[in-house]
Design a protein around this motif. Sequence first.
Motif, short mmCIF file in Angstrom:
data_model
loop_
_atom_site.label_atom_id
_atom_site.label_comp_id
_atom_site.label_asym_id
_atom_site.label_seq_id
_atom_site.Cartn_x
_atom_site.Cartn_y
_atom_site.Cartn_z
N VAL A 76 -2.93 5.95 -13.17
CA VAL A 76 -1.82 5.74 -12.24
C VAL A 76 -2.21 4.61 -11.28
O VAL A 76 -3.19 4.73 -10.54
CB VAL A 76 -1.49 7.03 -11.47
N LEU A 77 -1.45 3.53 -11.29
CA LEU A 77 -1.82 2.31 -10.57
C LEU A 77 -0.99 2.13 -9.30
O LEU A 77 0.23 2.24 -9.31
CB LEU A 77 -1.65 1.10 -11.48
N GLN A 78 -1.67 1.78 -8.25
CA GLN A 78 -1.14 1.70 -6.90
C GLN A 78 -0.13 0.58 -6.70
O GLN A 78 -0.10 -0.41 -7.42
CB GLN A 78 -2.31 1.47 -5.94
N GLU A 79 0.69 0.74 -5.65
CA GLU A 79 1.50 -0.35 -5.12
C GLU A 79 0.58 -1.27 -4.31
O GLU A 79 -0.63 -1.03 -4.20
CB GLU A 79 2.61 0.19 -4.23
N TRP A 80 1.18 -2.28 -3.67
CA TRP A 80 0.35 -3.21 -2.89
C TRP A 80 -0.29 -2.56 -1.67
O TRP A 80 -1.20 -3.13 -1.07
CB TRP A 80 1.16 -4.45 -2.50
N TRP A 81 0.14 -1.35 -1.32
CA TRP A 81 -0.44 -0.66 -0.16
C TRP A 81 -1.87 -0.22 -0.40
O TRP A 81 -2.66 -0.14 0.54
CB TRP A 81 0.41 0.55 0.21
N GLY A 82 -2.21 0.14 -1.63
CA GLY A 82 -3.51 0.71 -1.93
C GLY A 82 -3.39 2.17 -2.34
O GLY A 82 -2.30 2.65 -2.64
N VAL A 83 -4.51 2.87 -2.37
CA VAL A 83 -4.51 4.29 -2.74
C VAL A 83 -4.11 5.08 -1.49
O VAL A 83 -4.96 5.50 -0.69
CB VAL A 83 -5.86 4.75 -3.29
N ASP A 84 -2.82 5.28 -1.32
CA ASP A 84 -2.31 5.97 -0.14
C ASP A 84 -1.59 7.25 -0.56
O ASP A 84 -1.66 7.68 -1.71
CB ASP A 84 -1.39 5.05 0.67
N PHE A 85 -0.89 7.86 0.40
CA PHE A 85 -0.21 9.13 0.15
C PHE A 85 0.81 9.03 -0.97
O PHE A 85 0.98 9.97 -1.75
CB PHE A 85 0.49 9.60 1.44
#
Length: 282
Positions: A76-85
């Motif tokens: 599962v790959l993150q949005e540009w925010w990073g590994v967030d909630f």
Amino acid sequence: MATSLLLLRRASSLFSSSPSPLSSSSSPLPRLARRIPLRSMAAAAAEPFQKIQIQREDTTFDAYVVGKENAPGIVVLQEWWGVDFEIKNHALHISQLDQGYRALIPDLYRGKVGLDAAEAQHLMEGLDWQGAVKDISASVNWLKANGSSKVGVTGYCMGGALSIASAVLVPEVDAVVAFYGVPSPQLADPSQAKAPIQAHFGELDNFVGFSDVTAAKSLEEKLKLSGVPYEVHIYPGCAHAFMNVSPEGIKRRKELGMTDGDLSAVELAWSRFRSWMGRFLF
């Protein structure tokens, strides 16, 4: 909000060169919330994720795993925010679909998280995209070495583009579901995809060349040439990041000018996700 929108437009330019209002009286959110385990930022740390380390070449990176052992795996790959909630919300939900999956989030930013659009843009601009593909490959191989006979990749925005790139560049990938993101030609050519791809886009998405309707239709034409099974879905009335339905996610989208909201589209997209991954991973 004007500053945030400017940052998003700049992000759209970067991507292409190398993301109906909710009504308290009529929204089906309570029904959807019972299906999708929504978690706030404060609760994210308490979720049942196992933190692991994955080795690739001469570097090591953190990853977060949740779900059934020996089940099919999904990176599962993150949005540009990073590994967030929000990405943890998605991974947790995926792990609980149908017979169950083992979901793994690789930390592409090495522990950094963007708290606003300016930080997120800075982190994304600094990303080594080829290195991120290597992280994905190592994550897929970790899952296959630890009980998952088949492994898919999914991602959102930046992660959506990377998930399509993985179908081209990572031979071990068995299926991909991408949300609102297309890789730059310099990174990967979707016509060379080797794994089945399902892709989801919002009709109102204005990230030109990256996730707008034109980009979606261009992707579809390229996938026709690939010879792999594919689906491209465009959701009327939806903008970028329409899958983010946690309270914080909705607030953040509104701050960035995305005032749409269609939870029936979210449910439909998850239904299509389930069918696609179920078809190719079980």
